[in-house]
Design a protein around this motif. Structure first.
Motif, short mmCIF file in Angstrom:
data_model
loop_
_atom_site.label_atom_id
_atom_site.label_comp_id
_atom_site.label_asym_id
_atom_site.label_seq_id
_atom_site.Cartn_x
_atom_site.Cartn_y
_atom_site.Cartn_z
N UNK A 173 -63.70 -13.98 -17.60
CA UNK A 173 -65.07 -15.05 -16.66
C UNK A 173 -65.36 -14.60 -15.40
N UNK A 174 -66.47 -14.65 -15.55
CA UNK A 174 -67.03 -14.04 -14.30
C UNK A 174 -66.71 -14.50 -12.13
N UNK A 175 -66.79 -13.61 -11.84
CA UNK A 175 -66.14 -14.21 -10.25
C UNK A 175 -67.43 -14.72 -9.72
N UNK A 176 -66.96 -15.99 -9.24
CA UNK A 176 -68.23 -16.39 -8.49
C UNK A 176 -68.32 -16.63 -7.28
N UNK A 177 -69.12 -16.78 -6.52
CA UNK A 177 -68.87 -17.02 -5.16
C UNK A 177 -70.24 -18.15 -4.51
N UNK A 178 -69.58 -19.36 -3.99
CA UNK A 178 -71.15 -20.30 -4.61
C UNK A 178 -71.64 -19.69 -3.52
N UNK A 179 -73.05 -20.74 -3.65
CA UNK A 179 -74.02 -20.42 -2.71
C UNK A 179 -73.87 -20.41 -1.09
N UNK A 180 -74.20 -20.01 -0.28
CA UNK A 180 -74.03 -20.19 0.94
C UNK A 180 -74.66 -21.29 1.39
N UNK A 181 -75.66 -21.84 0.95
CA UNK A 181 -77.28 -22.58 1.17
C UNK A 181 -77.25 -23.15 0.18
N UNK A 182 -77.93 -24.92 1.18
CA UNK A 182 -79.04 -25.25 -0.23
C UNK A 182 -79.93 -24.75 -0.88
N UNK A 183 -80.84 -24.10 -0.91
CA UNK A 183 -81.93 -22.76 -0.68
C UNK A 183 -81.31 -21.50 -1.04
N UNK A 184 -80.10 -21.74 -1.76
CA UNK A 184 -80.13 -20.45 -1.86
C UNK A 184 -79.19 -20.39 -3.41
N UNK A 185 -78.49 -19.38 -3.65
CA UNK A 185 -77.85 -19.16 -5.38
C UNK A 185 -76.41 -18.51 -5.43
N UNK A 186 -75.91 -19.10 -6.50
CA UNK A 186 -74.37 -18.40 -6.43
C UNK A 186 -74.20 -16.80 -6.37
N UNK A 187 -73.48 -16.59 -6.45
CA UNK A 187 -73.59 -14.59 -6.19
C UNK A 187 -71.99 -14.63 -7.59
N UNK A 188 -72.41 -13.99 -8.83
CA UNK A 188 -71.82 -14.05 -10.00
C UNK A 188 -71.99 -12.85 -9.29
N UNK A 189 -69.89 -12.27 -9.89
CA UNK A 189 -70.03 -10.71 -10.38
C UNK A 189 -69.37 -10.98 -11.93
N UNK A 190 -69.44 -10.02 -12.69
CA UNK A 190 -70.04 -10.03 -14.18
C UNK A 190 -68.42 -8.76 -14.27
N UNK A 191 -68.09 -9.09 -15.87
CA UNK A 191 -66.72 -7.88 -16.39
C UNK A 191 -67.47 -7.13 -17.04
N UNK A 192 -69.06 -6.09 -16.74
CA UNK A 192 -69.48 -5.64 -18.12
C UNK A 192 -68.33 -4.45 -18.04
N UNK A 193 -68.78 -4.40 -19.67
CA UNK A 193 -68.23 -3.41 -19.99
C UNK A 193 -68.57 -2.06 -20.21
N UNK A 194 -67.89 -0.55 -19.67
CA UNK A 194 -68.26 0.41 -19.95
C UNK A 194 -67.55 1.04 -20.46
N UNK A 195 -66.30 1.80 -20.90
CA UNK A 195 -65.63 2.93 -22.43
C UNK A 195 -64.75 1.95 -22.83
N UNK A 196 -64.17 2.37 -23.66
CA UNK A 196 -62.81 1.97 -24.13
C UNK A 196 -62.64 3.33 -23.75
#
Length: 209
Positions: free
Chosen positions: A118-141
């Protein structure tokens, strides 16, 4: 007298057979390697990648592209992992003398296939902006290089092993392109580690403490 000697031989043979049977059920290096590599494949190494709103402050977009974050984003875009749309100036609704420059960063379909959990979601700070999302991207194994030793105690076992990193994804390639000297995470040297195992229904699995 002869009968007693025969009974003793039979008993000793049975004991040796039992010992041999037990050792045949011990966790082997080959089994440990297979179980570990399967676990690593299902639980890859991830790093957080920003999507959604990227507030780059008062600096211009062209200046942002020269920063480490900007170079990484451009490499991700070139690899077809994200799309980046400059949003121009975003004004403070309560004070139009205050503004920021922002980017809208979105995963492509290719990029979405390389994220986990599940991504980490930071809610939009104001009505004219949008959420910031941090996805867990796979880099290696992780990948097992060698098993140094194993031990078995009934249906539990342990192993000492050495692992390295492999299975590098385009997310890691883009990151490495922007800073080839970085030796953290997937770029680290081989490491020694230990693992615990438990046997259920005759099958060995990783034991998570």
């Amino acid at each position: 007298m002869i009968s007693g000697r025969i009974s003793a031989v039979v008993a000793l043979t049975a004991l040796l057979s039992a010992c041999g049977s037990s050792s045949n059920n011990d966790l082997t290096p080959r089994q440990a390697t297979a179980v570990l590599n399967e676990y690593f494949a299902k639980n890859p190494e991830t790093s957080k990648v920003l999507t959604g709103m990227n507030n780059i402050g008062a600096q211009s977009v062209s200046d942002h592209w020269e920063t480490p974050d900007g170079k990484f984003q451009k490499a991700l875009e070139a690899a077809g992992l994200v799309t980046i749309t400059p949003k121009g100036k975003i004004y403070n609704p309560k004070n139009h003398n205050q503004f920021m420059y922002a980017l809208d960063v979105r995963l492509t379909e290719r990029g979405k296939r390389m994220v986990r959990g599940n991504p980490q979601i930071i809610p939009a700070p104001s009505t004219n902006t949008w959420d910031t999302v941090y996805e867990n991207a796979v880099f290696c194994t992780k990948q097992v290089l060698k098993i140094a030793s194993t031990f078995t105690n009934g249906d539990t076992a342990g192993a000492s092993y050495t692992f390295d990193h492999g299975g590098f994804t385009p997310f890691y390639d883009a990151f490495h392109l922007t800073d080839a000297t970085d030796t953290s995470g997937c770029s680290g040297p081989p490491q020694d580690a230990t693992a615990s195992f438990v046997r259920k229904n005759g099958v060995w699995n990783i034991s998570i403490q």
